[in-house]
Enzyme design. Structure first.
Site, short mmCIF file in Angstrom:
data_model
loop_
_atom_site.label_atom_id
_atom_site.label_comp_id
_atom_site.label_asym_id
_atom_site.label_seq_id
_atom_site.Cartn_x
_atom_site.Cartn_y
_atom_site.Cartn_z
CD GLU A 262 -2.67 1.09 2.64
OE1 GLU A 262 -3.68 1.81 2.72
OE2 GLU A 262 -2.29 0.34 3.56
CE LYS A 323 -8.86 0.77 3.01
NZ LYS A 323 -7.85 1.18 4.01
CB CYS A 375 -5.04 -1.48 4.46
SG CYS A 375 -4.49 -1.19 6.16
#
Length: 500
Positions: A262, A323, A375
């Site tokens: 990330e 995301k 994540c």
């Protein structure tokens, strides 16, 4: 003993201790067998209590669980949020006190709907617990951390994960605890039969329903281990570029898939693209680079994962995943008008993100369909399941540097393992400083890089086609069963009340 524990503060204190002990069932301790042994006395504490006391017991359990199990929040707030020790401690405590309200609600739900005495009382307890976890994973974007079932990636109950997912395992652990209480305290021998059936069935159920494709796919997961505090400075950006280019050139050149974590390069995609092209110049022809990067479109900022797929004849194809589930305060600030600028913690560099759309398609790279999770998203069972339905490998990238040497990243890894097990997919996990790992379809870690060390993990993964029962239906069956059970409980409670 039972009468003593039902005295208000003593019962609350016992529940607080039980919540803290639950932390030991998760990584890195992995004492999963404690789960039913903890649920048993908690169930006993709730027997015969009035609603208010039951709510206090549930809330106290939640305070113990999140106070111990999510204490890693302090590291993020203090070490990287530039917040003083006293204030960071207060904010961490408030975090635990607030999350504990979910267990207050579950306890109240159970006390209101459980017909007493009744043979289905253990089922109502398990259903209320499960619905509480489901609600916690949804409300205000959700916090699906420390689900009871997450501890059972390698337990005797692991075989239930591909069937009904983590919520089904949570249901069975809570049910086992209630049955244990009836067996040990009430001397109800009938409880032995379902208790034995649960654990015997779990021990014989397969953890793998699907067979991987025999063709090996060489992958390389790159871990830079760069300091978070200087990452976004000009010097930190240069260090990140040099580190990831060097590691990729020296150790990842023969992989078909090279995966960076990330925001590996702390800059926007248009700034980073020349460096991606340099990296690909040293990679195997026809290979793909997958990386986390900040993107912007229509004036909005996104935390994204992109796949840059080289073609043998030249040229490149790009696919992107944005995301969808953002981290409160880390990627967006709730009540921004009131909180922004109040503390440095509320104005971190990445706290201005916008969520990507729901229902995004998997990334495409090297002829593969890569189910993406960035994540925190990997802890959402049904979000990952939606990606897994259309993919043959799962990829998750993360920056767990925010949590230092705490237990948080280890819990995060365990939940990622559960997603691989639920969907029977290889899971490739690249992180900034660990744990970077390859997880097999049975949820077990096949290879990993040591934490807090730069390096490259080279391994051979396999595509997996087909769907597990969980990948087909998600959490819906166990949710519906739990709703049906509490509805039956409510009906029986109402009839019993009317007959008095």
């Amino acid at each position: 003993m039972s009468s003593i524990l039902h005295r208000g503060w003593l019962a609350a204190l016992a529940a607080l201790a039980l919540g803290a002990l639950t932390t030991l069932t998760f990584a890195p301790f992995e004492l999963w067998w404690l789960g039913p042994l903890i649920c048993a006395p908690l169930y006993g504490l709730l027997q015969g209590t009035r609603l208010r006391r039951g709510m206090l017991i549930g809330w106290s359990y939640g305070v113990g669980l999140f106070g111990a199990g999510a204490s890693w929040v302090y590291v993020s707030i203090h070490d990287y949020g530039y917040t003083s020790m006293p204030l960071a401690a207060v904010l961490t405590l408030l975090f635990a006190l607030g999350l504990a309200l979910f267990y207050l609600i579950s306890a109240a739900f159970y006390r209101l709907l459980s017909p007493r005495p009744s043979v289905i009382e253990p089922l109502i307890f398990a259903a209320a617990w499960t619905l509480g976890e489901v609600f916690r994973g949804w409300f205000l974007t959700g916090f699906p951390w420390l689900y009871l079932g997450s501890a059972h990636v390698e337990s005797l109950l692991a075989g239930f994960a591909p069937i009904g997912g983590v919520y089904l395992i949570s249901f069975l652990v809570a049910l086992s605890g209630a049955l244990l209480w009836h067996l040990a305290v009430r001397r109800r021998v009938f409880a032995l039969v379902p208790l034995a059936a649960i654990w015997l069935a779990g021990s014989v159920l397969p953890t793998q329903w699907l067979s991987p494709d025999p063709r090996p796919i060489p992958v390389a997961l790159v871990q830079g281990d760069l300091p978070q505090l200087t990452k976004w400075s000009p010097e930190g950006q240069r260090t990140a570029v040099n580190t990831y280019l060097r590691l990729t050139r020296e150790q990842a050149g023969e992989a078909e898939l090279v995966i960076w974590p990330e925001t590996a390069l702390p800059m926007f995609e248009e700034q980073a693209m020349p460096f991606y092209q340099l990296a690909q110049a040293n990679m195997r022809p026809g290979s793909s680079l997958i990386t986390g990067v900040l993107t912007r479109s229509n004036g909005l900022f996104h935390n994204s994962m992109i796949a840059l797929d080289q073609h043998m004849e030249g040229g490149m194809t790009r696919s992107e995943y944005q995301k969808h589930r953002l981290v409160p305060f880390g990627e967006y600030v709730p009540l921004e008008g009131l909180l922004r600028g109040l503390l440095a913690f509320f104005d971190m560099p990445t706290s201005h993100m916008s969520p990507g759309p729901a229902g995004q398609q998997p990334l495409r790279a090297d002829g593969l369909r890569l189910g993406a999770a960035i994540c925190y998203e990997i802890v959402y069972p049904d979000l990952v399941r939606d990606q897994a339905r259309h993919s043959n490998i799962l990829v998750t990238i993360s920056n767990d540097t925010w949590f230092g040497r705490s237990i948080g990243p280890l819990q995060h890894m365990q939940m990622a393992q559960m997603r691989a097990l639920e969907n029977n997919r290889y899971l490739l996990r690249a992180t900034s400083n660990g744990l970077t790992a390859v997880v097999g379809p049975d949820g077990r870690i096949l290879a990993q890089i040591a934490r807090f060390e730069p390096g490259v993990l080279n391994f051979e993964a396999h595509a997996v086609e087909g769907l597990t029962p969980f990948t087909r239906t998600g959490s819906l069956p166990i949710v519906l069963v739990s709703i049906a059970l509490v509805a039956v409980g409510a009906l029986l409670s109402r009839r019993r009340g009317a007959s008095r």
